[in-house]
Design a protein around this motif. Structure first.
Motif, PDB file in Angstrom:
ATOM      1  N   GLY A 191      72.987 136.627  -3.934  1.00 45.78           N
ATOM      2  CA  GLY A 191      71.905 135.820  -4.917  1.00 45.78           C
ATOM      3  C   GLY A 191      70.910 136.706  -5.431  1.00 45.78           C
ATOM      4  O   GLY A 191      69.815 136.198  -5.431  1.00 45.78           O
ATOM      5  N   ASP A 192      71.080 137.987  -5.737  1.00 43.13           N
ATOM      6  CA  ASP A 192      69.865 138.812  -6.164  1.00 43.13           C
ATOM      7  C   ASP A 192      69.803 138.957  -7.602  1.00 43.13           C
ATOM      8  O   ASP A 192      68.990 139.650  -8.270  1.00 43.13           O
ATOM      9  N   GLY A 193      70.722 138.238  -8.229  1.00 38.74           N
ATOM     10  CA  GLY A 193      70.633 137.997  -9.746  1.00 38.74           C
ATOM     11  C   GLY A 193      71.150 139.303 -10.359  1.00 38.74           C
ATOM     12  O   GLY A 193      71.308 139.522 -11.680  1.00 38.74           O
ATOM     13  N   VAL A 194      71.542 140.236  -9.467  1.00 34.09           N
ATOM     14  CA  VAL A 194      72.612 141.404 -10.160  1.00 34.09           C
ATOM     15  C   VAL A 194      73.877 141.290  -9.554  1.00 34.09           C
ATOM     16  O   VAL A 194      74.254 141.388  -8.409  1.00 34.09           O
ATOM     17  N   ILE A 195      74.803 141.683 -10.442  1.00 29.95           N
ATOM     18  CA  ILE A 195      76.082 141.966  -9.967  1.00 29.95           C
ATOM     19  C   ILE A 195      76.676 143.406  -9.891  1.00 29.95           C
ATOM     20  O   ILE A 195      76.708 144.125 -10.761  1.00 29.95           O
ATOM     21  N   ASN A 196      77.030 143.677  -8.822  1.00 30.72           N
ATOM     22  CA  ASN A 196      77.164 144.952  -8.099  1.00 30.72           C
ATOM     23  C   ASN A 196      78.237 144.961  -7.071  1.00 30.72           C
ATOM     24  O   ASN A 196      78.495 143.876  -6.527  1.00 30.72           O
ATOM     25  N   ASN A 197      78.517 146.084  -6.425  1.00 32.53           N
ATOM     26  CA  ASN A 197      79.438 146.286  -5.149  1.00 32.53           C
ATOM     27  C   ASN A 197      79.157 145.440  -4.122  1.00 32.53           C
ATOM     28  O   ASN A 197      80.026 144.826  -3.309  1.00 32.53           O
ATOM     29  N   SER A 198      77.771 144.934  -4.007  1.00 30.50           N
ATOM     30  CA  SER A 198      77.109 144.303  -2.925  1.00 30.50           C
ATOM     31  C   SER A 198      77.669 142.684  -2.796  1.00 30.50           C
ATOM     32  O   SER A 198      77.788 142.089  -1.832  1.00 30.50           O
ATOM     33  N   ASP A 199      78.075 142.300  -3.977  1.00 28.32           N
ATOM     34  CA  ASP A 199      78.747 141.129  -4.240  1.00 28.32           C
ATOM     35  C   ASP A 199      80.270 140.843  -4.058  1.00 28.32           C
ATOM     36  O   ASP A 199      80.798 140.034  -4.024  1.00 28.32           O
ATOM     37  N   ARG A 200      80.933 142.100  -3.715  1.00 25.64           N
ATOM     38  CA  ARG A 200      82.448 141.931  -3.447  1.00 25.64           C
ATOM     39  C   ARG A 200      82.385 141.506  -1.894  1.00 25.64           C
ATOM     40  O   ARG A 200      81.545 141.747  -0.935  1.00 25.64           O
ATOM     41  N   TYR A 201      83.539 140.777  -1.456  1.00 26.83           N
ATOM     42  CA  TYR A 201      83.888 140.145  -0.282  1.00 26.83           C
ATOM     43  C   TYR A 201      85.150 140.755   0.247  1.00 26.83           C
ATOM     44  O   TYR A 201      86.173 141.045  -0.593  1.00 26.83           O
ATOM     45  N   LEU A 202      85.399 140.718   1.604  1.00 25.75           N
ATOM     46  CA  LEU A 202      86.693 141.044   2.088  1.00 25.75           C
ATOM     47  C   LEU A 202      87.321 139.835   2.501  1.00 25.75           C
ATOM     48  O   LEU A 202      86.832 138.785   2.942  1.00 25.75           O
ATOM     49  N   THR A 203      88.795 140.036   2.089  1.00 24.26           N
ATOM     50  CA  THR A 203      89.604 138.744   2.182  1.00 24.26           C
ATOM     51  C   THR A 203      90.905 139.117   2.216  1.00 24.26           C
ATOM     52  O   THR A 203      91.210 140.130   1.784  1.00 24.26           O
ATOM     53  N   LYS A 204      91.831 138.338   2.778  1.00 25.59           N
ATOM     54  CA  LYS A 204      93.096 138.552   2.890  1.00 25.59           C
ATOM     55  C   LYS A 204      93.608 139.853   3.430  1.00 25.59           C
ATOM     56  O   LYS A 204      92.963 140.882   3.339  1.00 25.59           O
ATOM     57  N   SER A 205      94.961 140.140   4.002  1.00 26.18           N
ATOM     58  CA  SER A 205      95.570 141.263   4.331  1.00 26.18           C
ATOM     59  C   SER A 205      97.026 141.371   3.406  1.00 26.18           C
ATOM     60  O   SER A 205      97.714 140.528   3.224  1.00 26.18           O
ATOM     61  N   PRO A 206      97.209 142.668   3.090  1.00 25.56           N
ATOM     62  CA  PRO A 206      98.585 143.091   2.858  1.00 25.56           C
ATOM     63  C   PRO A 206      99.612 142.881   3.652  1.00 25.56           C
ATOM     64  O   PRO A 206     100.873 142.883   3.118  1.00 25.56           O
ATOM     65  N   PHE A 207      99.438 142.813   4.946  1.00 28.70           N
ATOM     66  CA  PHE A 207     100.382 142.664   6.110  1.00 28.70           C
ATOM     67  C   PHE A 207     100.581 141.355   6.348  1.00 28.70           C
ATOM     68  O   PHE A 207      99.703 140.589   6.569  1.00 28.70           O
ATOM     69  N   ALA A 208     101.820 140.716   6.602  1.00 28.84           N
ATOM     70  CA  ALA A 208     102.131 139.184   6.659  1.00 28.84           C
ATOM     71  C   ALA A 208     101.787 139.272   8.214  1.00 28.84           C
ATOM     72  O   ALA A 208     101.786 139.736   9.243  1.00 28.84           O
ATOM     73  N   ASP A 209     101.317 137.667   8.327  1.00 34.42           N
ATOM     74  CA  ASP A 209     100.799 137.147   9.610  1.00 34.42           C
ATOM     75  C   ASP A 209     102.228 136.722  10.429  1.00 34.42           C
ATOM     76  O   ASP A 209     102.265 136.951  11.544  1.00 34.42           O
ATOM     77  N   VAL A 210     103.167 136.354   9.708  1.00 30.63           N
ATOM     78  CA  VAL A 210     104.581 135.755  10.155  1.00 30.63           C
ATOM     79  C   VAL A 210     105.696 136.595   9.625  1.00 30.63           C
ATOM     80  O   VAL A 210     105.698 136.580   8.180  1.00 30.63           O
ATOM     81  N   THR A 211     106.681 137.057  10.283  1.00 32.45           N
ATOM     82  CA  THR A 211     107.742 137.545   9.564  1.00 32.45           C
ATOM     83  C   THR A 211     109.064 137.109  10.440  1.00 32.45           C
ATOM     84  O   THR A 211     109.060 136.884  11.411  1.00 32.45           O
ATOM     85  N   MET A 212     110.364 137.060   9.692  1.00 34.57           N
ATOM     86  CA  MET A 212     111.491 136.147  10.383  1.00 34.57           C
ATOM     87  C   MET A 212     112.709 137.152   9.849  1.00 34.57           C
ATOM     88  O   MET A 212     112.405 137.654   8.469  1.00 34.57           O
ATOM     89  N   GLY A 213     113.464 136.816  10.572  1.00 31.30           N
ATOM     90  CA  GLY A 213     115.103 137.484  10.296  1.00 31.30           C
ATOM     91  C   GLY A 213     115.907 136.175  10.531  1.00 31.30           C
ATOM     92  O   GLY A 213     115.874 135.489  11.747  1.00 31.30           O
ATOM     93  N   ILE A 214     116.616 135.847   9.565  1.00 27.02           N
ATOM     94  CA  ILE A 214     117.647 134.665   9.707  1.00 27.02           C
ATOM     95  C   ILE A 214     119.064 135.145   9.348  1.00 27.02           C
ATOM     96  O   ILE A 214     119.165 135.790   8.001  1.00 27.02           O
ATOM     97  N   ASN A 215     120.044 135.608  10.219  1.00 21.64           N
ATOM     98  CA  ASN A 215     121.317 135.861   9.881  1.00 21.64           C
ATOM     99  C   ASN A 215     122.635 135.087  10.424  1.00 21.64           C
ATOM    100  O   ASN A 215     122.267 134.342  11.441  1.00 21.64           O
ATOM    101  N   THR A 216     123.541 134.953   9.740  1.00 22.47           N
ATOM    102  CA  THR A 216     124.630 134.134  10.181  1.00 22.47           C
ATOM    103  C   THR A 216     126.001 134.718   9.865  1.00 22.47           C
ATOM    104  O   THR A 216     126.154 135.803   9.168  1.00 22.47           O
ATOM    105  N   ASN A 217     126.913 134.616  10.817  1.00 26.77           N
ATOM    106  CA  ASN A 217     128.442 135.349  10.611  1.00 26.77           C
ATOM    107  C   ASN A 217     129.406 134.007  10.695  1.00 26.77           C
ATOM    108  O   ASN A 217     129.137 133.335  11.844  1.00 26.77           O
ATOM    109  N   MET A 218     130.489 134.040  10.344  1.00 34.02           N
ATOM    110  CA  MET A 218     131.525 133.166  10.266  1.00 34.02           C
ATOM    111  C   MET A 218     132.680 133.895  10.052  1.00 34.02           C
ATOM    112  O   MET A 218     132.755 134.904   9.427  1.00 34.02           O
ATOM    113  N   ARG A 219     133.836 133.290  10.763  1.00 35.59           N
ATOM    114  CA  ARG A 219     134.953 133.978  10.551  1.00 35.59           C
ATOM    115  C   ARG A 219     135.925 132.645  10.575  1.00 35.59           C
ATOM    116  O   ARG A 219     135.980 131.540  11.618  1.00 35.59           O
ATOM    117  N   TYR A 220     136.758 132.435   9.590  1.00 39.18           N
ATOM    118  CA  TYR A 220     137.764 131.445   9.659  1.00 39.18           C
ATOM    119  C   TYR A 220     139.164 132.280   9.479  1.00 39.18           C
ATOM    120  O   TYR A 220     139.460 132.805   8.177  1.00 39.18           O
TER     121      TYR A 220
END
Length: 960
Positions: free
Chosen positions: A796-825
């Motif tokens: 709110g200082d009327g100037v757009i500069n680096n001080s107006d940037r904010y931190l958010t989100k991560s490149p790393f997943a919160d949740v990871t899963m592996g789903i695998n299945t095998n069949m034989r007939y």
């Protein structure tokens, strides 16, 4: 077999304890062996030499370790039928835990075992690909779609802010270096995946503390296949693969570019465009073919069990001129001497790899190069932005015909590697259960590479005549492990194991570089830079098992690293873990469907200096850059300058606690675990701003950071159907991990991006996840459309500069899963491997750097832009536009990595030969809301990403 020899044929059917066919059960009589087919049928032919005084001693062993035995008289010239049901005794899986093994049911730490039958199918080039999606809390991410591309592994989150966060990799008892040599793509490309028998993943400190400082980010133990006594058995596998580009970046076509400039440009700009419609992405990519052939033999020779293998793989990349050829060989000898008291294990794995690297700058150029231009001029030369009648680029141009980058640069390298070890395990005669073990390891790698840019390679240098550079690098890793191992049973159900010893590992390397520019014969003479470090350790571990109910494991390791100053060189890393087999208690003993219920808990400490530059605690000096000298009169003098250093650097320390429950139901057909953990890392090395004139720079690496990872893992394996003609199993794992920097004195920007100069889109700050995105908040109009160069003034200082940037989100997943299945007939088999990642974000730098109107004629030449410009109409690349959170996207995804269908030919078709044919497809499908090529981008910044191809494969496996 000669018809002159007395012979007998035994045939029949083998079933398991449930009455189902015991496919692949091994029948052994003397030196003769036969394997049961899918219907449990076996047929074995023997001679009198396979008997003991005319008695036939038959052993049938199931793949789970269950066994049946029989003894009967030899009868010449007859065929007899013998059916067997395997007993209920099942051998436990043996898990490598570092300086020893333990039965899986006796584990007290967090360890996942992935065996050959669980490995990912399809065309696999590097060992890391085998376990992708197979273990909870283990993320394996390739750097892109190139052949043999590097892989990043993270176990239970990120463990360091600036040092190497990769786990330690141990191959047949030899810890390998965490970094590769110049000219290599992946440090594990030298290991043929077909030679790997199992991979153990050690995840918590109670399991990894035996490796001390090198186990700070987890440990991956690779055990290769070993020989077995008996008749020679051969395995032949051959596979051919076809790779195709799955998708392209959405840029404008030639017609679309002309239409856009007609709307927003001048008449002169429109008139300057060409008439072509060149799709540069389709020009630089191609369909590619690969082959992978392997042959192995195992058995006994002169009383020595052995296994030998050779392999050849040719892998073409979908980017033109990109290719990797690999030749591998492996030999394992496992003799036993002195009445089996001396066990010897000799392993050698060698590889020779030829790499041809494509210029990956062509990927970005294909996105931005003007599609209205032709590929070639009338004289056959590549079209480029050059001065009239010359091959010299306009000095202001950084936009180059991508095909000229690929065709006129020759970048090749050869990498040779030998990983070998000799292990001697001698059972001492004077103390029952006590062994002395010595393991000697030798890991040597060398590479030679060269880069030759043709005189036709586009350059702004008017005198350009081409250039040439070459390099070589060598690394030698020597290992000495010497320890005592004690293993003794007390009574029926009590056991004590104790291990104590010493380890020394020395790392030596040197690299040499040379460069010459032909236009003026400016030459940087060949210069060799050596380096060396070592790690010395003492370690001990005790494992106590009481009544098969209560287990305790205690470990202590002391490490001294030459990377730290003598006062802080030694680090001490203890751990303790306990387990309680609840299923052995009376309260659970009468529950017929409950087979395993084990409560585990552990706490431990590990260190980390992996990736820390050698001797940063000492004042060092750097010579001036070649060609940069100070002139005094007619003489030019070179200089040296001091480097920033910190004599007080010490170990990064991580303390991990976890509590888990292992379960197994319905004869363990349903099994898995749930594991809660918290890892607190302290004294993390991070750049810190210091007062001027107190060092030779104002930013120095110091131990000033703390970080926390906490989460939960869940694993489930279920044999849904196990019938005579049909089997179906599923495996599922999920991990939730929360990462937070809990202390950091100096916020540090990271994550460099294209666009402007020196811009970063991520930051390390206290209270946030590591490498969180650091962006401006985009403003939108009432219709939800972006407003050009308008972001929120957050302070709110009327100037757009680096001080107006904010931190958010991560490149790393919160949740990871592996789903695998095998069949034989019957004789058909089917497998599917898939993964999911939720909560990971990606900054789309490909779009942000190429979707503003000013880009169309930047520096006076026409360029292509991303089609997203039609949505935003951003006019210019300003900092708020480039770093707008508009380009930050949720990159959660579900991927089907592989589908494989196989058919095993009936054994009746071939005598003593098993054959399986199969087809598979990799990178089958991706479900995501991410707008870019691929949501799986390690580090979270999508820029010039080498697309992962879809790969179709066909192959055959033959055992005889």
């Amino acid at each position: 077999m000669s018809f002159l020899q007395a012979q007998m044929i035994i045939e029949g059917t083998i079933t398991d304890g449930s009455g189902f066919p015991a496919s692949n059960a091994l029948v052994t009589i003397g030196n003769a062996e036969a394997e049961a087919d899918f219907d449990g049928y076996y047929n074995i032919e023997i001679t009198e030499a396979d008997t003991e005084n005319g008695q036939v001693n038959l052993s049938a062993m199931g793949i789970d370790g269950s066994e049946a035995t029989d003894t009967f008289a030899f009868e010449n010239g007859v065929t007899v039928t013998k059916d067997y049901e395997l007993g209920a005794i099942v051998l436990q899986q043996v898990v490598a835990i570092g300086y020893g093994t333990v039965q899986k049911d006796d584990l007290t730490g967090a360890v996942d075992l992935i065996t050959e039958e669980d490995f990912n199918k399809g065309p696999v080039v590097s060992a890391q690909q085998l376990i992708q999606g197979k273990a909870a809390g283990v993320q394996v991410t390739s750097g892109g779609g190139g052949p043999g591309e590097g892989q990043s592994i993270r176990i239970r989150g990120i463990g360091s802010l600036s040092l190497n966060a990769e786990p330690l990799i141990v191959i047949d008892g030899v810890p390998v270096s965490e970094s590769g040599v110049g000219g290599s793509r992946n440090i594990l490309n030298s290991i043929n995946p077909n030679d790997i028998a199992s991979i153990s993943v050690l995840k918590d400190a109670s399991a990894t503390a035996i490796y001390g400082s090198r186990g700070g980010n987890g440990v991956i133990i690779i055990e290769t296949k070993k020989g077995k006594s008996g008749a020679l058995k051969y395995q032949l596998s051959s596979q051919i693969s076809y790779s195709e580009v799955k998708d392209y970046i959405d840029v404008l076509s030639g017609d679309q570019l002309r239409d856009l400039i007609g709307q927003v440009g001048t008449d002169a700009q429109l008139a300057s465009l060409g008439t072509a419609n060149t799709d540069w992405q389709k020009e630089i990519y191609k369909n590619a073919f690969s082959i992978d052939n392997n042959l192995s033999v195992m058995g006994g020779a002169y009383g020595v069990p052995f296994r030998a293998s050779v392999g050849y793989a040719k892998n073409e990349g979908i980017l033109r001129t990109d290719e990797m050829d690999r030749y591998t060989g492996a030999l394992s000898l496992t003799p036993k001497l002195f009445d089996d008291n001396l066990k010897i294990e000799l392993n050698a794995k060698g590889s020779y790899i030829e790499n041809q690297f494509a210029d990956r700058g062509a990927i970005g150029q294909a996105v931005s190069f003007d599609p209205t231009r032709p590929i070639r001029n009338a004289d056959g030369s590549f079209w480029n932005w050059t001065y009239d009648n010359s091959n010299t680029l306009l000095s202001s141009v950084v936009n180059t015909n991508p095909l000229s980058l690929l065709e006129y640069k020759d970048n090749t390298a050869e990498v040779r590697r030998l990983i070998s070890n000799a292990k001697f395990d001698y059972s001492l005669p004077f103390v029952e259960g006590l062994s002395a073990v010595v393991n000697l390891g030798y890991d040597v790698t060398n590479s030679h590479g060269r880069v030759r840019n043709s005189d036709l390679f586009p350059s702004p240098d008017v005198n350009w005549a081409g250039d040439f550079s070459k390099y070589s690098e060598a690394r030698i890793n020597k290992l000495l492990d010497a320890y005592f191992a004690y293993d003794k049973d007390f009574g029926e159900n009590n056991n004590l194991q104790f291990t104590t010893g010493y380890s020394y590992q020395n790392f030596y390397g040197r690299n040499t570089n040379y460069y010459i520019r032909y236009s003026d014969m400016n030459e940087n003479p060949e210069r060799t830079v050596p380096w060396q470090s070592n790690l010395q350790s003492f370690f001990g571990r005790a494992i106590i098992d009481i009544n098969n109910k209560y287990m305790l494991t205690a470990t202590l390791r002391a490490d001294a690293s030459s990377k730290l100053n003598p006062d802080d060189r030694w680090g001490y890393f203890p751990s303790v873990s306990v387990a309680w087999n609840l299923d052995e208690e009376n309260i659970f003993a009468d529950i017929p469907w409950l087979n395993t219920l084990k409560l585990r808990a552990g706490y431990g400490s590990v260190g980390n200096v992996n990736g820390l530059q050698d001797y940063k605690f000492l004042l060092s000096y750097t010579r001036n850059t070649d060609g940069a000298y100070y002139q005094f009169g007619d003489t030019f003098f070179s200089t040296i300058r001091p480097n920033v250093y910190n004599p007080n650097l010490k170990w990064e320390i991580s303390n991990t606690a976890n509590i888990a429950l292992d379960y197994g139901l319905f004869n363990n057909r349903l099994n898995g675990y749930i594991d809660f953990y918290i890892r607190k890392s302290k004294d993390l090395i991070a750049p810190t701003v210091i007062d001027v004139f107190t060092n030779f720079g104002n930013i120095v690496d110091t131990n000033f950071g703390d970080m926390e990872n906490k989460g939960v893992e869940f694993s489930l394996n279920y044999d849904l159907i196990k019938a005579e003609e049909f089997d179906w199993s599923i495996a599922y794992n999920i991990n939730y991990n929360d990462n937070e920097i809990t202390k950091l004195n100096t916020p540090t920007e990271t994550g460099g991006i294209s666009g402007g100069t020196g811009n970063n889109i991520q930051s390390q700050q206290e209270g946030y996840a590591a490498n969180s995105f650091y962006v401006y908040q985009q403003l939108y109009d009432e219709n939800g459309m972006t407003i050009d160069n308008a972001v929120v003034d957050r302070n709110g200082d009327g100037v757009i500069n680096n001080s107006d940037r904010y931190l958010t989100k991560s490149p790393f997943a919160d949740v990871t899963m592996g789903i695998n299945t095998n069949m034989r007939y019957k004789n058909f088999d089917f497998s599917l491997a898939s993964r999911a990642s939720l909560g990971n974000y990606v900054y789309n730098n490909t779009v942000s750097a190429n979707s503003y109107l000013g880009r169309l004629f930047e520096n006076g030449i026409s360029r292509n832009v991303h089609a997203d410009i039609l949505n935003t109409n951003f006019s210019a690349m300003t900092e708020p536009v480039l770093m707008s959170d508009y380009y930050l996207e949720d990159a959660s995804f579900y991927k089907i990595d592989n589908i494989t269908i196989g058919y095993s030919l009936p054994e009746q078709l071939f005598n003593n030969l098993d054959m399986r044919i199969f087809g598979s497809v990799n990178n089958v499908a991706t479900i995501t809301d991410y707008s870019g090529l691929d949501p799986e981008v390690f580090g979270g910044i999508d820029n010039n990403f080498y697309p992962r191809p879809r790969v179709w494969s066909f192959g055959v496996n033959i055992n005889f």
